[in-house]
Design an enzyme around this catalytic site. Sequence first.
Site, mmCIF file in Angstrom:
data_model
loop_
_atom_site.group_PDB
_atom_site.id
_atom_site.type_symbol
_atom_site.label_atom_id
_atom_site.label_comp_id
_atom_site.label_asym_id
_atom_site.label_seq_id
_atom_site.Cartn_x
_atom_site.Cartn_y
_atom_site.Cartn_z
ATOM 1 N N LYS A 24 38.968 -4.545 19.289
ATOM 2 C CA LYS A 24 38.828 -5.216 20.595
ATOM 3 C C LYS A 24 38.077 -4.335 21.593
ATOM 4 O O LYS A 24 37.133 -4.770 22.250
ATOM 5 C CB LYS A 24 40.228 -5.580 21.109
ATOM 6 C CG LYS A 24 40.302 -6.196 22.502
ATOM 7 C CD LYS A 24 40.478 -5.183 23.630
ATOM 8 C CE LYS A 24 41.705 -4.310 23.503
ATOM 9 N NZ LYS A 24 42.955 -4.988 23.751
ATOM 10 N N CYS B 23 47.043 -2.865 15.643
ATOM 11 C CA CYS B 23 46.197 -2.145 16.613
ATOM 12 C C CYS B 23 44.921 -1.639 15.975
ATOM 13 O O CYS B 23 43.827 -1.864 16.470
ATOM 14 C CB CYS B 23 46.993 -0.987 17.226
ATOM 15 S SG CYS B 23 45.990 0.076 18.285
ATOM 16 N N TYR C 45 46.349 -12.101 27.322
ATOM 17 C CA TYR C 45 45.328 -11.062 27.458
ATOM 18 C C TYR C 45 44.400 -11.058 26.242
ATOM 19 O O TYR C 45 43.200 -10.781 26.355
ATOM 20 C CB TYR C 45 45.970 -9.686 27.685
ATOM 21 C CG TYR C 45 46.687 -9.087 26.515
ATOM 22 C CD1 TYR C 45 46.022 -8.293 25.595
ATOM 23 C CD2 TYR C 45 48.048 -9.287 26.325
ATOM 24 C CE1 TYR C 45 46.677 -7.729 24.515
ATOM 25 C CE2 TYR C 45 48.718 -8.736 25.257
ATOM 26 C CZ TYR C 45 48.032 -7.961 24.348
ATOM 27 O OH TYR C 45 48.694 -7.404 23.281
ATOM 28 N N HIS D 174 34.944 12.097 44.982
ATOM 29 C CA HIS D 174 33.901 11.202 45.488
ATOM 30 C C HIS D 174 32.594 11.437 44.746
ATOM 31 O O HIS D 174 32.216 12.586 44.504
ATOM 32 C CB HIS D 174 33.683 11.457 46.987
ATOM 33 C CG HIS D 174 32.759 10.484 47.632
ATOM 34 N ND1 HIS D 174 33.079 9.153 47.829
ATOM 35 C CD2 HIS D 174 31.503 10.650 48.117
ATOM 36 C CE1 HIS D 174 32.065 8.548 48.416
ATOM 37 N NE2 HIS D 174 31.102 9.437 48.604
ATOM 38 N N GLU E 40 40.433 -11.383 26.804
ATOM 39 C CA GLU E 40 39.603 -10.273 26.314
ATOM 40 C C GLU E 40 38.557 -10.781 25.328
ATOM 41 O O GLU E 40 37.374 -10.420 25.424
ATOM 42 C CB GLU E 40 40.491 -9.220 25.655
ATOM 43 C CG GLU E 40 41.316 -8.420 26.647
ATOM 44 C CD GLU E 40 42.304 -7.478 25.974
ATOM 45 O OE1 GLU E 40 42.713 -6.498 26.619
ATOM 46 O OE2 GLU E 40 42.664 -7.712 24.793
ATOM 47 N N CYS F 171 43.774 -3.433 19.169
ATOM 48 C CA CYS F 171 43.211 -2.548 20.194
ATOM 49 C C CYS F 171 41.856 -1.939 19.825
ATOM 50 O O CYS F 171 40.926 -1.930 20.636
ATOM 51 C CB CYS F 171 44.174 -1.395 20.488
ATOM 52 S SG CYS F 171 45.915 -1.808 20.461
ATOM 53 N N GLU G 13 39.312 6.909 43.764
ATOM 54 C CA GLU G 13 39.591 7.521 45.060
ATOM 55 C C GLU G 13 40.069 6.519 46.100
ATOM 56 O O GLU G 13 40.670 6.897 47.117
ATOM 57 C CB GLU G 13 38.358 8.262 45.585
ATOM 58 C CG GLU G 13 37.224 7.348 46.028
ATOM 59 C CD GLU G 13 36.068 8.120 46.681
ATOM 60 O OE1 GLU G 13 36.335 8.971 47.557
ATOM 61 O OE2 GLU G 13 34.913 7.867 46.283
#
Length: 611
Positions: free
Chosen positions: A181, A173, A314, A586, A318, A178, A591
Amino acid sequence: MSPPERRARLSPRAAQLPPETREELRRHLRGLIENNRVMIFSKSYCPHSTRVKELFSSLGVDYNILELDQVDAGASMQEMLFEMTNQRTVPSIFVNKVHMGGSDRIFQAHQSGLLQKLLQEDSTYDYDLIVIGGGSGGLSCAKEAATLGKKVMVLDFVVPSPRGTTWGLGGTCVNVGCIPKKLMHQAALLGQALLDSRKFGWEYSQQVKHNWESMTEAIQNHIGSLNWGYRVSLREKGVAYVNSYGEFMGQHKIKATTRKGQETFYTAAKFVIATGERPRYLGIQGDKEYCITSDDLFSLPYCPGKTLVVGASYVALECAGFLAGFGLDVTVMVRSVLLRGFDQEMAEKVGSYMEQHGVKFLRKFVPVTIQQLEKGSPGKLKVSAKSTEGAETIEDVYNTVLLAIGRDSCTKKLGLEKIGVSVNERSGKIPVNDAEQTNVPHIYAIGDILEGKPELTPVAIQAGKLLARRLFGASVEKCDYINVPTTVFTPLEYGCCGLSEEKAIEVYKKENLEVFHTLFWPLEWTVAGRDNNTCYAKIICNKLDNDRVVGFHVLGPNAGEITQGFAAAMKCGLTKQLLDHTVGIHPTCGEVFTTLDITKSSGRDITQKGC
């Protein structure tokens, strides 16, 4: 627990000490803990401490006691104990180097039989725990065990990739996963933001271009600081770190081999295997000689140029996404489906967005040979591929071929067969029970090498920490592998939690589900003139359980940030009604989940006309 005001607490007079003094004090406290069967840090006037002393006396157990109010450095010692155990009050009790907590915890342990079990343990090994693997999960477990008073070693060794790439402490990672990346993903997003900025009034005349070398240098500098931070953290926790390859030689004995081949042997009462996975290769001519993987990409000293990404994981999407974001010519070669194991509707939307923004896809093809045409940085490679559905073959020339076709568990050369640990022969993964225990009682495993568990860094960290607390503390809490959120950091991010639509239908049957969905247009995209009705949100609800949300999916900017919050809500039993009763913020993307009112079964139009 007794009221806090009745406990002898940390003195406000305890001041910050110089680093040398702090380290000396820490060593002194660890010496007391490690050299005494029962070590009690107390205060002479504390009634709770008196009760604990009486308990051990009644059991006929010898104990050593340090009255912190009667020594000059008592306040500093109590502050250091707090750093080591996260307990502010006294008594602070250690039994066979296990931190038991305070008086309430020690009496609970006595009633449950745990105290008697700990008192009977005989420390005949070099270490209480040896962790094999210095990734996120292994470090989490090791540091927590050390905090609980145990003598811990971490063995970590990075076998160089076929291209010779290696890295420091911290695992995949931090070094090749991670962290780099996400930073390269951010670099690509900044390129898009530059384009958007003109519509928002920013004017700049000079040509803007991306410098690969500057980016990788900055990212590698950051990773280097993290590597150093991990080493410092282990030292502060009293964990022995050995940069050697671990291999079992017996039930409680392990061989540690350095890069130079020097061998040392260690013993431990318990072991945790946390060795993770490494990228898989194709097994064809030229793959290991000329291709790179994610192990190599993030520290590549030159811009990869025209790139073929092989795979549809993935990792593949990515990497393809941010490389295209830098303006490179990128093609993705896909054997079957995108993002296997993820919701396929969402996966196809991810692929469609990437295709619309310059990434080319070769569907239903696999490479058969890779030949080097020119050496260089980058060079030129000819890739020959064949169709998975017929006799068609294709050829093309690329500067770089990046393989992202999956990962293999690092369990084959650990000597597990010598001690009888069961390993899935096909996958290399280790089956464990719900307490991460293998079929050999004193051997445990965590992280990506586990069979049937999510391969995610935060999962490994949580599992490692909780495992240490169960092994060496009074905890019984186990890692919860259900409803674990994750995000795919493609150019348009995809976040999810819970079940894919396919899996939900398999588990609950289609007639018992209601799927609410909508397209949406982020406000930030409107002025910039970016794609309307591309971002997508859906929830999958179980009609037989008050419309409980069993699947959450969002495709849009900052999907990871959105998903993290809703994942907590799902842990609390989120239902469609609770979402409807929630007032949205908002204007935000998140939302839209508070206003979902169109079901898939209705067939109604979900395109949006405004913000």
